[in-house]
Design a protein around this motif. Structure first.
Motif, PDB file in Angstrom:
ATOM      1  N   GLY A  10     -38.806  26.329 -13.417  1.00 43.77           N
ATOM      2  CA  GLY A  10     -39.927  25.535 -13.930  1.00 43.77           C
ATOM      3  C   GLY A  10     -40.531  24.671 -12.850  1.00 43.77           C
ATOM      4  O   GLY A  10     -41.759  24.650 -12.643  1.00 43.77           O
ATOM      5  N   LEU A  11     -39.661  23.997 -12.110  1.00 42.50           N
ATOM      6  CA  LEU A  11     -40.148  23.065 -11.081  1.00 42.50           C
ATOM      7  C   LEU A  11     -40.913  23.828  -9.995  1.00 42.50           C
ATOM      8  O   LEU A  11     -42.001  23.422  -9.577  1.00 42.50           O
ATOM      9  CB  LEU A  11     -38.956  22.333 -10.477  1.00 42.50           C
ATOM     10  CG  LEU A  11     -39.304  21.105  -9.645  1.00 42.50           C
ATOM     11  CD1 LEU A  11     -40.026  20.083 -10.493  1.00 42.50           C
ATOM     12  CD2 LEU A  11     -38.050  20.506  -9.041  1.00 42.50           C
ATOM     13  N   SER A  71     -44.165  25.090 -11.323  1.00 43.95           N
ATOM     14  CA  SER A  71     -45.115  23.986 -11.517  1.00 43.95           C
ATOM     15  C   SER A  71     -45.702  23.526 -10.191  1.00 43.95           C
ATOM     16  O   SER A  71     -46.916  23.338 -10.056  1.00 43.95           O
ATOM     17  CB  SER A  71     -44.400  22.832 -12.212  1.00 43.95           C
ATOM     18  OG  SER A  71     -45.161  21.667 -12.106  1.00 43.95           O
ATOM     19  N   TRP A 106     -43.957  17.389 -12.503  1.00 37.99           N
ATOM     20  CA  TRP A 106     -42.723  17.332 -13.291  1.00 37.99           C
ATOM     21  C   TRP A 106     -43.004  17.739 -14.740  1.00 37.99           C
ATOM     22  O   TRP A 106     -42.224  18.490 -15.349  1.00 37.99           O
ATOM     23  CB  TRP A 106     -42.146  15.927 -13.207  1.00 37.99           C
ATOM     24  CG  TRP A 106     -40.778  15.779 -13.802  1.00 37.99           C
ATOM     25  CD1 TRP A 106     -40.405  14.916 -14.782  1.00 37.99           C
ATOM     26  CD2 TRP A 106     -39.610  16.517 -13.453  1.00 37.99           C
ATOM     27  NE1 TRP A 106     -39.081  15.060 -15.064  1.00 37.99           N
ATOM     28  CE2 TRP A 106     -38.563  16.051 -14.260  1.00 37.99           C
ATOM     29  CE3 TRP A 106     -39.354  17.549 -12.532  1.00 37.99           C
ATOM     30  CZ2 TRP A 106     -37.266  16.560 -14.195  1.00 37.99           C
ATOM     31  CZ3 TRP A 106     -38.065  18.053 -12.461  1.00 37.99           C
ATOM     32  CH2 TRP A 106     -37.034  17.568 -13.278  1.00 37.99           C
ATOM     33  N   TRP A 130     -45.298  19.742 -15.830  1.00 39.47           N
ATOM     34  CA  TRP A 130     -45.491  21.186 -15.942  1.00 39.47           C
ATOM     35  C   TRP A 130     -44.184  21.938 -15.724  1.00 39.47           C
ATOM     36  O   TRP A 130     -43.944  22.972 -16.347  1.00 39.47           O
ATOM     37  CB  TRP A 130     -46.557  21.662 -14.959  1.00 39.47           C
ATOM     38  CG  TRP A 130     -47.917  21.471 -15.539  1.00 39.47           C
ATOM     39  CD1 TRP A 130     -48.777  20.465 -15.280  1.00 39.47           C
ATOM     40  CD2 TRP A 130     -48.523  22.297 -16.510  1.00 39.47           C
ATOM     41  NE1 TRP A 130     -49.907  20.596 -16.029  1.00 39.47           N
ATOM     42  CE2 TRP A 130     -49.783  21.725 -16.808  1.00 39.47           C
ATOM     43  CE3 TRP A 130     -48.133  23.457 -17.194  1.00 39.47           C
ATOM     44  CZ2 TRP A 130     -50.655  22.271 -17.724  1.00 39.47           C
ATOM     45  CZ3 TRP A 130     -49.014  24.006 -18.109  1.00 39.47           C
ATOM     46  CH2 TRP A 130     -50.250  23.409 -18.362  1.00 39.47           C
ATOM     47  N   ALA A 131     -43.342  21.355 -14.836  1.00 42.89           N
ATOM     48  CA  ALA A 131     -42.031  21.975 -14.645  1.00 42.89           C
ATOM     49  C   ALA A 131     -41.267  21.983 -15.964  1.00 42.89           C
ATOM     50  O   ALA A 131     -40.682  23.008 -16.366  1.00 42.89           O
ATOM     51  CB  ALA A 131     -41.249  21.219 -13.583  1.00 42.89           C
ATOM     52  N   ILE A 132     -41.279  20.866 -16.652  1.00 39.92           N
ATOM     53  CA  ILE A 132     -40.580  20.770 -17.939  1.00 39.92           C
ATOM     54  C   ILE A 132     -41.192  21.747 -18.950  1.00 39.92           C
ATOM     55  O   ILE A 132     -40.477  22.458 -19.665  1.00 39.92           O
ATOM     56  CB  ILE A 132     -40.652  19.331 -18.476  1.00 39.92           C
ATOM     57  CG1 ILE A 132     -39.794  18.417 -17.598  1.00 39.92           C
ATOM     58  CG2 ILE A 132     -40.179  19.261 -19.914  1.00 39.92           C
ATOM     59  CD1 ILE A 132     -39.997  16.950 -17.887  1.00 39.92           C
ATOM     60  N   ILE A 179     -42.862  24.500 -18.457  1.00 35.09           N
ATOM     61  CA  ILE A 179     -42.522  25.897 -18.156  1.00 35.09           C
ATOM     62  C   ILE A 179     -41.060  26.167 -18.500  1.00 35.09           C
ATOM     63  O   ILE A 179     -40.717  27.159 -19.158  1.00 35.09           O
ATOM     64  CB  ILE A 179     -42.799  26.195 -16.674  1.00 35.09           C
ATOM     65  CG1 ILE A 179     -44.306  26.135 -16.418  1.00 35.09           C
ATOM     66  CG2 ILE A 179     -42.240  27.549 -16.272  1.00 35.09           C
ATOM     67  CD1 ILE A 179     -44.663  26.038 -14.963  1.00 35.09           C
ATOM     68  N   ASP A 180     -40.229  25.236 -18.076  1.00 32.96           N
ATOM     69  CA  ASP A 180     -38.791  25.375 -18.328  1.00 32.96           C
ATOM     70  C   ASP A 180     -38.518  25.499 -19.822  1.00 32.96           C
ATOM     71  O   ASP A 180     -37.775  26.386 -20.270  1.00 32.96           O
ATOM     72  CB  ASP A 180     -38.096  24.143 -17.754  1.00 32.96           C
ATOM     73  CG  ASP A 180     -36.597  24.277 -17.795  1.00 32.96           C
ATOM     74  OD1 ASP A 180     -36.108  25.278 -17.244  1.00 32.96           O
ATOM     75  OD2 ASP A 180     -35.944  23.404 -18.392  1.00 32.96           O
TER      76      ASP A 180
END
Lengths: 353, 236
Positions: free
Chosen positions: A4-5, A8, B39, B41-43, B45-46
């Protein structure tokens, strides 16, 4: 979490990179150039000012000041008059036409004859000393005669007369001398010293007592004797017929709108409407009154329109007259006194409150 | 206008140069918001990946569970590898069941309670994994606009001070400073909007998954309870 990170971060990097390229700068607006228009604000007062003219003349399209006798002497003169200097001083009325041009003439004429040659030298020295003393700025048109008088005078005094006191008695005729144009002295004074050094001190001694004690008196006498036309007024010339205007020889002032409104409002405040009058046409009254320079009433106000001898009309007229008396010391611009020395006020209830 | 002044003006108004022109407070705010956005977007996507995977595992497990396979067999196959979701709940319940029966359960009620507890614990642990970090999205969604606004206010303040210093009020003087300050709010909104949308979607997804798992836990608990009732009288 790592996927994800990473995703992103990559996405943001791509987006930022894309943004840097495409969003680099918005296109500047195209602004059409416009010409600026200058706008001046002119107070209403300037439009309503009267033109200098004659009070009795018929109204004409082309304004012209009073006709003067000679063409313009001073360029751009503003005040109309016969003067050769554009002064603010009010013109002195000419009392009566004087047949004699110069009363002083007869005396000096015999004197210059005995010694015509020394004249040139002392003459220039004299204006130098006398120049500051004589006030007459009003002596604007030196006639050719006085000029001739002047030069011969000092010469006989300096040489013939030993005692200054004795001279003083004779001198009056020389008093108007200062009128002489002081233009030439520079050139001539330069020559003076080498020719007649000895005479000069004498001439000065002869001058001094006179200038200190009797000069003023002599000037007065000279002014009396001088038969020149009275001066004063401006230097603006005009050949045309006078147009309608104020009598003054300067641009006539008129109360500005705001000043007129202030006066009107003040009178409205002093005016207590008589109760019980239904027909307000009866209340329309015109009153004329005179004012002195301090703004006080000069004589009782008089009714010139409206009102009646009895009944409500009389009440209305009296209320208007009372209002004027009640408001009595009016505070109006002193420099425009001419315009408000006589005031006509139309009392109208629809208009004044 | 002067043709020479235009390109210069244009370059000075690009996003990148606006960032570089800004004061350090505004820069800090912008960088912070950018990090927050990354962060977020990371969350997102995750979580999206995790939820999809979870949904897939739940589907597969339910398929296996209701395929008529014996519970013992299923347990044996599942306990050998790490499990997630319903699998974890099932394994926890079965482990407790097995432990109790190996030692010889005395009370059916006590066994039932223990199994329920074990399943609850497993469910909570699973949900923790699923819902973790969703709070960060909520925080960013609500606070990023304010942080951006703070940057804007500071930027406008400094630009007004600069304008007062330059003693000129023409729009050309005023505009760049304000545009640069507004960039902070833009970045704040850019970070906040996806955060809010994703938070709402993800939390509802997580809720649905939790419901599904709770439903399974209840169902399994009922099955086990029936089994206990059947077995204990036999043993006794």
């Amino acid at each position: 979490m790592r996927t994800g990170l990473v995703t992103s971060t990559a996405l943001h990097a791509v987006l930022l990179g894309f943004g840097l390229v495409t969003l680099s700068a918005p296109r500047a607006y195209e602004v059409a150039e416009e010409q600026a228009v200058m706008v001046d604000t002119i107070p209403v007062e300037e439009w309503t000012r009267l033109q200098t003219g004659d009070k009795d003349a018929p109204a004409e399209d082309k304004p012209a000041p009073l006709p003067t006798e000679r063409p313009d002497v001073v360029e751009n003169a503003e005040r109309v008059g016969e003067n050769s200097v554009d002064t603010d001083a009010p013109p002195v009325p000419e009392a009566k036409p004087k047949p004699v041009e110069t009363a002083a003439l007869p005396e000096p004429q015999p004197e210059p004859e005995p010694e015509p040659d020394p004249t040139p030298d002392p003459a220039p020295t004299q204006p130098d000393e006398a120049a500051p003393a004589p006030v007459p700025a009003t002596e604007i048109r030196p006639e050719p005669q006085p000029k001739q008088d002047v030069k011969p005078d000092p010469a006989p005094e300096a040489i013939a007369a030993e005692s200054p006191e004795a001279d003083a008695a004779e001198l009056p005729d020389s008093a108007p001398a200062p009128q002489a144009r002081p233009t030439p002295p520079e050139a001539q004074t330069a020559k003076a010293p080498d020719r007649k050094d000895a005479d000069k001190p004498k001439a000065e001694q002869a001058r001094k007592p006179q200038s200190e004690s009797t000069e003023n008196l002599l000037d007065d006498v000279a002014a009396l004797l001088n038969k020149e036309k009275p001066s004063g007024g401006g230097a603006k010339r005009s050949n045309r017929e006078a147009s309608l205007g104020a009598e003054t020889k300067r641009p006539a002032e008129k109360l500005s709108r705001s000043e007129m409104d202030a006066l009107r409002q003040r009178l409205g405040g002093c005016w207590s409407l008589p109760a019980g009058i239904v027909d307000y046409e009866l209340l329309k009254v015109s009153v004329r009154f005179r004012l002195d320079r301090a703004g006080n009433l000069d004589g009782p106000p008089e009714l010139i329109k409206g009102g009646a001898s009895s009944g409500p009309g009389r009440t209305a007229a009296e209320s208007a007259l009372r209002a004027v008396q009640k408001c009595a010391p009016f505070n109006l611009p002193n420099d425009k006194y001419e315009t408000w020395s006589e005031v006509i006020v139309h009392f109208d209830p629809t208009d004044m409150f | 206008m002067e043709s020479s002044a235009l390109p210069e003006l244009a370059t000075s108004l690009s996003v990148w140069s606006l960032f570089w022109q800004a004061g350090w407070i505004v820069k800090l705010v912008m960088i912070g918001l950018l990090v927050a956005s990354i962060w977020t977007w990371a969350i997102i996507i995750d979580k999206l990946i995790a939820y999809r995977r979870m949904r897939a595992t739940l589907d597969r497990f339910e398929e296996n569970f209701w395929s008529g396979q014996s519970l013992e067999e299923l347990y044996r196959s599942l306990s050998e590898r790490t499990t997630a979701g319903m699998g974890a709940i099932f394994v926890a319940a079965m482990a407790e069941w097995k432990k109790s029966f190996e030692k010889g359960a005395r009370s059916p009620i006590g066994l039932q309670t223990r199994i329920d507890k074990a399943m609850d614990l497993a469910l909570t642990r699973e949900m923790e994994g699923l819902e973790g970090r969703l709070g960060f999205l909520a925080t960013i969604g609500s606070s990023a606009p304010f942080i951006g606004l703070f940057g804007t206010v500071v930027g406008i303040m400094t630009s007004f001070q600069a304008i007062a210093g330059s003693k000129s009020t023409s729009l050309a003087v005023v505009a760049p400073g304000i545009a640069e300050a507004l960039l902070a709010t833009a970045i704040g909104l850019l970070a906040a909007i996806p955060a809010v949308v994703a938070y709402n979607k993800l939390s509802s997804d997580a809720g649905r998954l939790a419901m599904r798992m709770e439903g399974f836990a209840d169902e399994f608990s009922a099955i086990l309870s029936r089994q206990i009732d059947e077995r204990i009288p036999q043993k006794a």
